[in-house]
Design a protein around this motif. Sequence first.
Motif, PDB file in Angstrom:
ATOM      1  N   THR A  15      36.323  48.782  33.039  1.00 55.62           N
ATOM      2  CA  THR A  15      36.606  47.250  32.993  1.00 55.62           C
ATOM      3  C   THR A  15      38.181  47.115  32.353  1.00 55.62           C
ATOM      4  O   THR A  15      38.993  46.408  32.700  1.00 55.62           O
ATOM      5  CB  THR A  15      35.833  46.544  32.150  1.00 55.62           C
ATOM      6  N   ARG A  16      38.589  47.962  31.574  1.00 57.57           N
ATOM      7  CA  ARG A  16      39.792  48.092  30.851  1.00 57.57           C
ATOM      8  C   ARG A  16      40.781  48.480  32.126  1.00 57.57           C
ATOM      9  O   ARG A  16      42.009  47.750  32.158  1.00 57.57           O
ATOM     10  CB  ARG A  16      40.085  48.858  29.802  1.00 57.57           C
ATOM     11  N   ALA A  21      45.097  46.834  35.829  1.00 54.62           N
ATOM     12  CA  ALA A  21      45.721  46.853  37.257  1.00 54.62           C
ATOM     13  C   ALA A  21      45.996  45.472  37.479  1.00 54.62           C
ATOM     14  O   ALA A  21      46.766  44.957  38.233  1.00 54.62           O
ATOM     15  CB  ALA A  21      44.883  47.522  38.064  1.00 54.62           C
ATOM     16  N   THR A  22      44.837  44.635  37.511  1.00 57.01           N
ATOM     17  CA  THR A  22      44.943  43.177  37.837  1.00 57.01           C
ATOM     18  C   THR A  22      46.058  42.415  37.335  1.00 57.01           C
ATOM     19  O   THR A  22      46.958  41.663  37.943  1.00 57.01           O
ATOM     20  CB  THR A  22      43.537  42.453  37.496  1.00 57.01           C
ATOM     21  N   THR A 176      45.763  38.095  45.315  1.00 60.54           N
ATOM     22  CA  THR A 176      46.115  39.302  44.882  1.00 60.54           C
ATOM     23  C   THR A 176      45.075  39.733  43.825  1.00 60.54           C
ATOM     24  O   THR A 176      44.568  40.974  43.629  1.00 60.54           O
ATOM     25  CB  THR A 176      47.573  39.638  44.512  1.00 60.54           C
ATOM     26  N   ALA A 177      45.095  39.037  42.575  1.00 60.44           N
ATOM     27  CA  ALA A 177      44.037  39.194  41.745  1.00 60.44           C
ATOM     28  C   ALA A 177      42.610  39.369  42.154  1.00 60.44           C
ATOM     29  O   ALA A 177      42.083  40.340  41.667  1.00 60.44           O
ATOM     30  CB  ALA A 177      44.224  38.042  40.604  1.00 60.44           C
ATOM     31  N   ALA A 178      42.181  38.544  42.955  1.00 56.75           N
ATOM     32  CA  ALA A 178      40.842  38.912  43.344  1.00 56.75           C
ATOM     33  C   ALA A 178      40.795  40.392  43.989  1.00 56.75           C
ATOM     34  O   ALA A 178      39.777  40.907  43.877  1.00 56.75           O
ATOM     35  CB  ALA A 178      40.327  37.802  44.420  1.00 56.75           C
ATOM     36  N   GLY A 184      40.014  47.302  43.329  1.00 53.25           N
ATOM     37  CA  GLY A 184      40.493  48.186  42.148  1.00 53.25           C
ATOM     38  C   GLY A 184      39.283  48.551  41.588  1.00 53.25           C
ATOM     39  O   GLY A 184      39.285  49.865  41.038  1.00 53.25           O
ATOM     40  N   GLY A 185      38.205  47.805  41.548  1.00 53.84           N
ATOM     41  CA  GLY A 185      37.138  48.168  40.733  1.00 53.84           C
ATOM     42  C   GLY A 185      36.321  49.350  41.313  1.00 53.84           C
ATOM     43  O   GLY A 185      35.782  50.450  40.806  1.00 53.84           O
TER      44      GLY A 185
END
Length: 508
Positions: A15-16, A21-22, A176-178, A184-185
């Motif tokens: 999660t971190r 990255a987000t 981008t965040a989504a 990224g996850g």
Amino acid sequence: MRGVPGRLRPRSLRTRLVLIATVLATAAVLVCQATGLTLMRSWLIGQVDDRLTDFRPPSPVFRDIADGTAPVRRPPPHEALPSDFRVYFYDAEGRLLPDSLGSGRSEPRLARTIGDGLPEDGRPATVPAEDGDGDWRVVADPGPDGMRAVVALPLDSVRDATSRLLWFSLAVGAVTAAGVVLLGGAAVSLGLRPLTRVEHTARSITSGELEQNVADTSPDTEVGRLGLAFNTMLDQLRAALHRKDRTERGLRRFMADAGHELRTPLTSLQGFAELLLHDPHMSRSRRREAHELIAQNADRMSRLVDSLFLLAKLGDAPTTEHGPVDLLSLAADGIAASAVRHPARRVTLAPLTAGGVGDSGELDVVEGRGDPHQLAQVLSNLLDNACTHTPPGARLQVRVGSLRAGPRTGGTERPGRTGANPPLPSGTPVHVVEVADDGPGLSPQDAQQVFDRFYRAPPAAGVSGDSGSGLGLAIASTIAEAHGGRLELDTGPGEGCTFRLLLPAGRP
């Protein structure tokens, strides 16, 4: 409430990493969009300024407005030309004239007089609209007879363009965040898969599966190096656990053997003491015999306790001092003491050389370093062991010399040789003391256990009497190891026994 941020902080590494990255990706996109927005707004305003500075009202317009002979008529909106320019005039006294060129529903908020803050000549400036909606870009130009003209253009197109770009930037940042959260996850989970395997291995080990190891041990990756370190730690932990188990088993066996050895003399002491107490009319001869047996068992128990104490002392403080020791004189003294304890046994002293042994060689001083009292204890134990476990007619010989460790001379492993201590490197200079006999020898099974505590080899034919507590060779091997040396045995059925004490010649 002070503890709330700690609870809200993500604890999972995955999660971190995804959150970091987000944040970084979104911040990078927003910074880039903000920079582009700033540059675009500056460029659009520059275009407006160029239009303003290129426009100049003609001189006749100034005269007509000043004379009032040709007032400017504001055309209706449907008759207005498609132009955003607005031109305002100030008379020679610095007052804003009501007449202007151009049309539109909005006007810039201009000063009523030049002294109220009119922009400098030729320098564009931004002023708000009269009705408070939007901004205008204005530039002041001098005219004839002290008059001034202010040319204005609205910034509505700039505002619309920047507003659209701003919303587009926010949308790109959100997308981008989504995307970073979703993709990224998955990427972080894939990258942390080796670390997850390490975690599962650690959980399996904590549940009792101690023989497992981490599979990923590539030295090219951080997780692989972690796996290597984890496996090394596991190997050391398993080795420590095995040593602990062996030590506990050895301690339990030692305590059981010590209790068994002490039980016999204690039982004899208790029996003879009760016999003396319950039979006060015992004859003098039987009473004397009982006293002698009590004294013998007490002496046996005392010697056993002294041996156990010596073993414990050697384990805590192996050597108390190191000094020069004449091994030849030590061997001679040991033979003399053995003759007192065993007057029926004949022990000879001979030199030991690399070419062989024999009575024809000359004895020479062999000086080593160590604790003379402990080394004398080793020689005494070896001589007592040879006198006790060999037939009366067996020949005993003590040999002293200096050699180099090797398969033939001693100190290293070879078939038929048993050592109580680790072998010495081949070629090491050593001082050697051998106690050899031509008795029946020992079988390989007995030879493997001869240095164990409380072990007693089966008595040879024609040998009788007390075989001791089984601690003499254990004490001797402990002293040899404390001196950095080795105690070993060369034997075989019918070949006799040769106990060999080796001390490194260069030991300080």
